[in-house]
Design an enzyme around this catalytic site. Structure first.
Site, PDB file in Angstrom:
ATOM      1  N   SER C  10      -6.864 -45.029  22.296  1.00 30.64           N
ATOM      2  CA  SER C  10      -5.653 -44.254  22.002  1.00 30.64           C
ATOM      3  C   SER C  10      -4.933 -44.745  20.750  1.00 30.64           C
ATOM      4  O   SER C  10      -4.019 -44.086  20.266  1.00 30.64           O
ATOM      5  CB  SER C  10      -4.700 -44.300  23.195  1.00 30.64           C
ATOM      6  OG  SER C  10      -4.235 -45.628  23.379  1.00 30.64           O
ATOM      7  N   GLY C  11      -5.342 -45.863  20.211  1.00 29.90           N
ATOM      8  CA  GLY C  11      -4.657 -46.399  19.046  1.00 29.90           C
ATOM      9  C   GLY C  11      -5.143 -45.784  17.748  1.00 29.90           C
ATOM     10  O   GLY C  11      -6.040 -44.939  17.729  1.00 29.90           O
ATOM     11  N   CYS C 149      -6.838 -56.143   7.834  1.00 30.86           N
ATOM     12  CA  CYS C 149      -6.823 -55.247   6.687  1.00 30.86           C
ATOM     13  C   CYS C 149      -6.378 -55.982   5.427  1.00 30.86           C
ATOM     14  O   CYS C 149      -7.015 -55.875   4.371  1.00 30.86           O
ATOM     15  CB  CYS C 149      -5.940 -54.042   6.969  1.00 30.86           C
ATOM     16  SG  CYS C 149      -4.289 -54.421   7.573  1.00 30.86           S
ATOM     17  N   ASN C 318      -6.234 -49.031   4.981  1.00 35.31           N
ATOM     18  CA  ASN C 318      -6.213 -50.025   6.055  1.00 35.31           C
ATOM     19  C   ASN C 318      -6.911 -49.563   7.325  1.00 35.31           C
ATOM     20  O   ASN C 318      -7.381 -50.394   8.111  1.00 35.31           O
ATOM     21  CB  ASN C 318      -4.775 -50.433   6.373  1.00 35.31           C
ATOM     22  CG  ASN C 318      -3.887 -49.249   6.671  1.00 35.31           C
ATOM     23  OD1 ASN C 318      -3.666 -48.406   5.799  1.00 35.31           O
ATOM     24  ND2 ASN C 318      -3.402 -49.162   7.884  1.00 35.31           N
TER      25      ASN C 318
END
Lengths: 351, 351, 351, 351
Positions: C10-11, C149, C318
């Site tokens: 879900s992220g 990132c 990112n």
């Protein structure tokens, strides 16, 4: 100095009220009320306002009657309904920014605000309207209910058609576009920056209660009429500012010249409504960027001859002319001050 | 491999075509043409595409017939009119992204494109339309004219009402909202970042030529009809993406269930049109952020029972489904490839 | 087909993994795992991806060993630590995107990840690093930990100085600037659109754990050295993309020509690292807008002769090169596929 | 009333000066000058300011001496150099916002402003500096040169370290981040909205002339010293506002408590510098969004003990405290008015 209280101090409209009171030569902040941030200083809630007012957020009780001459309610409609009942006969002036007392017709109120209980007697005591249109009623008015941000723009846009030209507006279709501050601060994924930065979000595609408010108000006007008035509302990726496009079909005959003259005449002397001419440069029509941070509402009416319609555009800063600025403007009239007192800041452009 | 030429290589649609051709397994970039950037490499013009194609921008002459199987014209309409005349009988396939050949009716063409001279004979040889609606005509078509970005969204939004439900649409009012890439790159103060970042700009408040294009197309359809179709267009502060809101008044009877079924049925099997259901989460209705970078067009039709209207929403990426992606889609059909070849990239969200 | 599982579906990184797997010719989505959205379809969570995978989010148990060949953990570091312990000896390949296994030195790990319990034995089994620098170790590696990132950008920017030129970098000061998707989705007022739209927010002004990660990695490199490496990080108002500025003071002697040659030579053949030349047009230096949606990292090193320093700039998306794209790149190497498989999408510009 | 002239009326700083003069109780706009927009009204150039001043843009001649008490030069540096020479002995007060007279040391001036010819005699007559630091010299000063926007932030950030704590700053590395209004209005493709909306652009990666200005100024200070001072500057996607991060290495010993006390003490009584505490809520450190539209500069100094450095952050609105507001502040001091006259507007947040 007029002692002012702000209830709902942690919200966007509450913060904007504090900002404007700080800049106002005749108002002084005497009370900040709320339920969620009790004990906190305004500067903690609004990092732009790093000023020590010597106040912290307090719960509202009837005791505030001793501390204030006017209370601004920047609270959700259900809270406003309760607070107004508590304060109406105790405080000299209550100015409500919520929807609790906007719609006079009871059925219409229940249709759009089913969760807001209010007594009809109390509602009838409120003066409602854009200050430009109900100015006389505001003088010494103890109870004032201010239009919603969209309703302010729509009403200021349409009023010259009905009230000045006496037109019967058969069909009005409103398309409203507003920034992310329009809906207040809600901790929802859809309101996080990543999901608003590139969005054109139809958040009320088939109806908006501000349309009900406008229709209810214009139906009581002395001239002109409005038949069907529908609205759809969209979120676009800016923070402050809204534009309403009202597409009007009327059986009356008008042309661009008549429109321009009527709008100019109708708003002559109104300091906060600027009628645009469309032949100006850089930003020729109402655009919220040209009113940011100010109490202006820019309006224009364009005749689309080929399309057989009138396009009415109105732009304002939803937190100023659409909320806190308009509230201060109403308070100025209420207390007999020049209408523009404390509201002479010019728009910040570009921003 | 199909050898593709892109003319107008320095513009936004030209750059997007090069991006999509680079990702396409069956197309190879064989020619880049233009007038303002002759001698420059594509990677200099489009810093995202740092690829050495071994090509530089060249002026277009009839000699390109030897080098390409298909030429995409991503040029302004006047240039497209000239180039199409030059290339129509020399190159196997010409796909024009401009407005030069969109409107068939000569008077309507002159009304909206007064500066675009074209021969009616040549215009009549072009197949025009959204690929989903004119698919059969595209197979082997030598000359293809693609709809404008707004027209694509409006047409895909309205088609099920007329073509599937056979409705007569008495009045259609379109409110279009688009990002800053919609109008191309122009060195104007109003298009600089400071004046677009907070803008809601009514740039075509009383009419837009894409409306003429849609009306002209739907008037020739086999079922349903469109009475008055008017449009207003606004710039909002994002770069890519547009949303069209078509407010439809019809004498026919429909309800939400009928609408939903008709749209789902009509677009069954169409890979690039996604019918939204409105009961979905996070982004329940068409919103351009949910199609960014992709060839999708998201559509939904909502019945506003109280307002007596149908609200049709359509969102797309104006540089992909509204321009370069649709052009590649048309080329795929033209050359007998699976329609989605090279267009399977999914939307980039959030961005 | 390689069967892939995505945990943390879900992220933002989870959604991006699903997007990239959908576009990948050799990976198939075989499992979606998570704890907060059990039972929901991916398309509900990520409205860009309206695809029916026939899957819903499931809790992770050891049974997934039968369903997948590789599991991507797009989970917070504490969850990754637990899941890796569960899956390490059961699933052929575990690729962790979190910080749980990035820092090898135990004390340094505890300093930056005090809440992430992990066994040193397990940590030692993970291959860590930017794929370009640890490519050989990734082949057939069962356990892979990917850099953060920021760490990816910093490391790719500095590596030619130490590994190619063998410089000792006395002082490195990193200033990182990133968009709002960099920190994941948190329901905080400061992350709502109104408070990010005009922000330059110093969210980690005096230190960032990605700096610890880079220092730990470079300390183990075969040539060159890094003395002090400090970092400050800022949020700026875009969604996707970051830029790292590494200001380097070294006692070694270099000039611009040497730098340019070293970077070009070092990254020769690396498809995803693009060395910019600074004499190019429009966007002459690394800028995240030129890599949006792609797996590229753009780097350049500039010699500031007057200031006696080297300025190293690196830009990436990112969510792609900084997370999901790099994970797919690592999986490609791990499974012997061409490194760019499924990652050939070009940057979306402008957006 | 003090009669004010604004030259460079069509630019961003010129427009901002007119906005602030409009809001100022003691200044009246008596002349608007320029070369590119002669004959146009201010309201045409700045659509936010739809006010009839009864003035149009005029070329500047020595005759303006009769019309104004103070002239603000919001012109490019070469024009300012010429205009100052013309007006210096004719107008009671000339306040220059450009770089023409900022750097005193002739060689340093030529290094950073090679195209700006000025006489050293004239330059020596100018008072230069942030009003907070040169207040006494401004009283009755006929010629005032104001720092650049970045230089203002850097200087206000560093001054307590050198002037209050007497530290010798061995190495100062400045990373400046600013919005798109920082560079003025230039009709370049890279400045169009599509190429700024998602950008983090290193536009001066290896040096910036504002650093020269700061070094030159601090070198003449009575206490403390600055060794190497280098700067890199970046454009980020907002319009108004900048943040400077000054990374300071010093041999002196300080801790957070000492820093906080020194900054608070140094700026005690300075109305426009707000020292942040870092333990505040929502926006705990300097962030330009919290000063938008106001004359505030927010500063904080953070001790990075582990990194052995001091991180100094300063945020301001580049068009107000970085240009027009600071100019009005200087004029207030010059003419003996309370320093905050006409500058009491609070920041507009959120926006």
């Amino acid at each position: 100095m007029i002692r002012a209280g702000v209830v709902g101090a942690s919200g966007l409209a509450g913060g904007e009220l504090i900002r404007l009171i700080t800049q106002h030569p005749e108002l002084e902040l005497a009370f900040v009320g709320g339920s969620s941030s009790v004990g906190r200083r305004p500067a903690e809630l609004h990092p732009n306002l790093r000023i020590d007012f010597g106040l912290t957020v307090q719960p509202v009780t009837e005791d505030i009657a001793d501390q204030v001459d006017v209370v601004f309610l920047a609270t959700p409609a259900p809270a406003s309904a309760e607070l107004a009942a508590l304060l109406a006969d105790r405080v000299p002036s209550v100015i409500d920014l919520s929807g609790a007392f906007r719609i006079r017709t009871p059925e219409l109120h229940r249709r759009w605000y089913p969760k807001v209980d209010r007594s009809t007697e109390l509602a009838d005591r409120f003066v409602y309207g854009v200050p430009e249109l109900v100015r006389d009623q505001l003088v010494d008015a103890p109870l004032i209910s201010l239009p919603g941000c969209y309703a302010t723009a729509i009403t200021l846009g349409l009023a010259p058609l009905t009230l000045e030209l006496g037109l019967d507006l058969r069909t009005v279709l409103v398309d409203g576009k507003s920034g992310s501050s329009g809906g207040g601060l809600h901790l929802r994924t859809a309101d996080l920056h990543p999901f608003r930065n590139n969005a054109i979000t139809p958040y009320s595609p088939t109806g908006h209660r501000h349309a009900g408010e406008v229709a209810d108000f214009l139906a009581r006007a002395k001239s002109g009429s409005v038949g069907s008035l529908t609205m759809s509302a969209y979120g676009v990726p800016l923070v402050r500012g809204l534009l309403t496009s009202s597409y009007v079909f009327t059986d009356g005959t008008v042309d661009q010249r008549t429109l321009q003259r009527a709008y100019t005449r109708f708003y002559k002397g109104d300091r906060f409504v600027r009628v645009r001419r469309h032949d100006e440069t850089l930003i020729p029509v109402p655009d919220p960027q040209a009113v940011l941070g100010s109490n202006y509402c820019d309006v224009t009416a364009l005749h689309d001859e080929e399309g057989g319609r009138i396009v009415v555009l109105a732009a304002l800063d939803n937190l100023v002319k659409g909320a806190a600025g308009q509230a201060v403007q109403a308070a100025n009239i209420r207390f007999g001050l020049p209408e523009e007192t404390g509201l002479t800041m010019q728009p910040v452009l570009p921003a």
